[in-house]
Design a protein around this motif. Structure first.
Motif, PDB file in Angstrom:
ATOM      1  N   TYR A  42       0.841  -1.188   0.000  1.00 53.95           N
ATOM      2  CA  TYR A  42       0.000   0.000   0.000  1.00 53.95           C
ATOM      3  C   TYR A  42       0.881   1.245   0.000  1.00 53.95           C
ATOM      4  N   TYR A  93       3.526   0.545   2.970  1.00 54.47           N
ATOM      5  CA  TYR A  93       3.317  -0.565   3.888  1.00 54.47           C
ATOM      6  C   TYR A  93       3.183  -1.865   3.103  1.00 54.47           C
ATOM      7  N   TYR A  97      -1.522 -11.483   3.876  1.00 52.02           N
ATOM      8  CA  TYR A  97      -2.855 -12.061   3.905  1.00 52.02           C
ATOM      9  C   TYR A  97      -2.804 -13.586   3.999  1.00 52.02           C
ATOM     10  N   TYR A 102      -4.316 -10.597   9.931  1.00 52.94           N
ATOM     11  CA  TYR A 102      -3.508  -9.930   8.910  1.00 52.94           C
ATOM     12  C   TYR A 102      -2.606  -8.917   9.610  1.00 52.94           C
ATOM     13  N   PHE A 104       0.645  -5.881   9.201  1.00 53.82           N
ATOM     14  CA  PHE A 104       1.344  -4.906   8.368  1.00 53.82           C
ATOM     15  C   PHE A 104       2.792  -4.767   8.823  1.00 53.82           C
ATOM     16  N   GLN A 106       5.833  -2.027   9.543  1.00 57.08           N
ATOM     17  CA  GLN A 106       5.749  -0.784  10.324  1.00 57.08           C
ATOM     18  C   GLN A 106       5.710   0.459   9.437  1.00 57.08           C
TER      19      GLN A 106
ATOM     20  N   VAL B  37      -9.637  -1.199   9.641  1.00 59.98           N
ATOM     21  CA  VAL B  37      -8.210  -1.023   9.911  1.00 59.98           C
ATOM     22  C   VAL B  37      -8.069   0.278  10.685  1.00 59.98           C
ATOM     23  N   GLN B  39      -5.364   3.274  12.706  1.00 62.86           N
ATOM     24  CA  GLN B  39      -4.037   3.882  12.684  1.00 62.86           C
ATOM     25  C   GLN B  39      -3.930   4.848  13.851  1.00 62.86           C
ATOM     26  N   GLY B  44       1.662   3.202  12.512  1.00 61.67           N
ATOM     27  CA  GLY B  44       1.340   2.438  11.325  1.00 61.67           C
ATOM     28  C   GLY B  44      -0.072   1.878  11.347  1.00 61.67           C
ATOM     29  N   LEU B  45      -0.341   1.022  10.385  1.00 60.03           N
ATOM     30  CA  LEU B  45      -1.667   0.453  10.207  1.00 60.03           C
ATOM     31  C   LEU B  45      -1.820  -0.834  11.013  1.00 60.03           C
ATOM     32  N   TRP B  47      -4.696  -4.035  11.422  1.00 58.05           N
ATOM     33  CA  TRP B  47      -5.948  -4.686  11.074  1.00 58.05           C
ATOM     34  C   TRP B  47      -6.762  -4.931  12.335  1.00 58.05           C
ATOM     35  N   LEU B  50     -12.767  -8.257  10.365  1.00 59.22           N
ATOM     36  CA  LEU B  50     -13.199  -8.629   9.018  1.00 59.22           C
ATOM     37  C   LEU B  50     -14.570  -9.266   9.092  1.00 59.22           C
ATOM     38  N   TYR B  94     -10.474   3.174   9.665  1.00 56.22           N
ATOM     39  CA  TYR B  94     -10.841   3.100   8.255  1.00 56.22           C
ATOM     40  C   TYR B  94     -11.681   1.851   8.014  1.00 56.22           C
ATOM     41  N   ALA B 108      -7.118  -4.722   0.317  1.00 59.59           N
ATOM     42  CA  ALA B 108      -8.216  -3.761   0.444  1.00 59.59           C
ATOM     43  C   ALA B 108      -8.162  -2.763  -0.704  1.00 59.59           C
ATOM     44  N   TRP B 111     -11.414   2.246   0.124  1.00 56.66           N
ATOM     45  CA  TRP B 111     -11.296   2.693   1.508  1.00 56.66           C
ATOM     46  C   TRP B 111     -12.218   3.873   1.787  1.00 56.66           C
ATOM     47  N   GLY B 112     -12.687   3.924   3.034  1.00 60.81           N
ATOM     48  CA  GLY B 112     -13.352   5.129   3.499  1.00 60.81           C
ATOM     49  C   GLY B 112     -12.322   6.200   3.824  1.00 60.81           C
TER      50      GLY B 112
END
Lengths: 112, 121
Positions: A42, A93, A97, A102, A104, A106, B37, B39, B44-45, B47, B50, B94, B108, B111-112
């Protein structure tokens, strides 16, 4: 949980030069039955949601410029931007999956 | 055109509850794999959760037992019910639609815009 580790954390590249971001997973993301790597990349610009660039480690999403190249297999993956443009400034990032949850990396902050 | 319009973010006290909404257009939420997701500020992101088209749900360990993901077919909206909120839940949340491959989420694609949840006294 699978741990995703990106390197470097931050990267400064001149316009027109190559940028390389690495992503390493704590276990293989290669599923032998379908021979796919369950790894995506991403791009996130400030104040925006992430944008999916690459799926299956190397397949560019529709509309993504061909200067973005994903490569790698198993546990080691790379996102290469072959000729950096000003609009590529963002945080990048990787995400696996292969299994839940899931996870990510950093993030890697790419600057000019 | 696919749009995910988020709402519901707010300042809430520790231990409080909040419901986030994600109203979809251009896609059918009940036929999609939908995810949340988050932040944290400057981070960072992560999850969170789901919801499969079949109705099954999955959660990160950090929110299991406190958050519930759901959808409303009539309004084509995804929800995240959050309870027993903690300071560490402070984040931009998100919603997103996952691509699907062989019954598995695979990235994904939509996204919103995100909604801010702040947990503080």
């Amino acid at each position: 949980d699978i741990v995703m580790t990106q390197s470097p954390d931050s990267l400064a590249v001149s316009l027109g030069e190559r940028a390389t971001i690495n992503c390493k997973s704590s276990q293989s993301l290669f599923y032998t039955s379908d021979k796919k790597n369950y790894l995506v990349w991403y791009q996130q610009k400030p104040g925006q949601p992430p944008k999916l660039l690459i799926s299956w480690a190397s397949i560019r999403e529709s509309g993504v410029p061909d200067r973005f190249i994903g490569s790698g297999s198993g546990t080691d993956f790379t996102l290469t931007i072959t000729s950096l443009q000003a609009e590529d400034v963002a945080v990048y990032y990787c995400e696996q999956y292969f299994s839940l949850p899931y996870t990510f990396g950093q993030g890697t902050n790419l600057e000019i | 055109e696919i749009q995910l319009m988020q709402s519901g973010g707010a300042l809430v006290q520790p231990g409080g509850s909040l419901r986030l909404s994600c109203a979809a257009s251009g896609l059918i939420v009940s036929s999609s794999y939908m995810t949340w997701v988050r932040q944290a500020p400057g981070k960072g992101l992560e999850w969170v959760s789901l919801l499969y088209s079949e109705g099954n749900t999955k959660y990160a360990d950090s929110v299991k037992g406190r958050f519930i993901i759901s959808r409303d077919t009539s309004s084509n909206t995804l929800y995240l019910e959050m309870s027993s909120l903690r300071a560490e839940d402070t984040a931009v949340y998100y919603c997103a639609r996952e691509s699907v491959y062989g019954g598995w989420a695979a990235g994904a694609t939509d996204w919103g815009q995100g909604t801010v949840v702040t947990v503080s006294s």
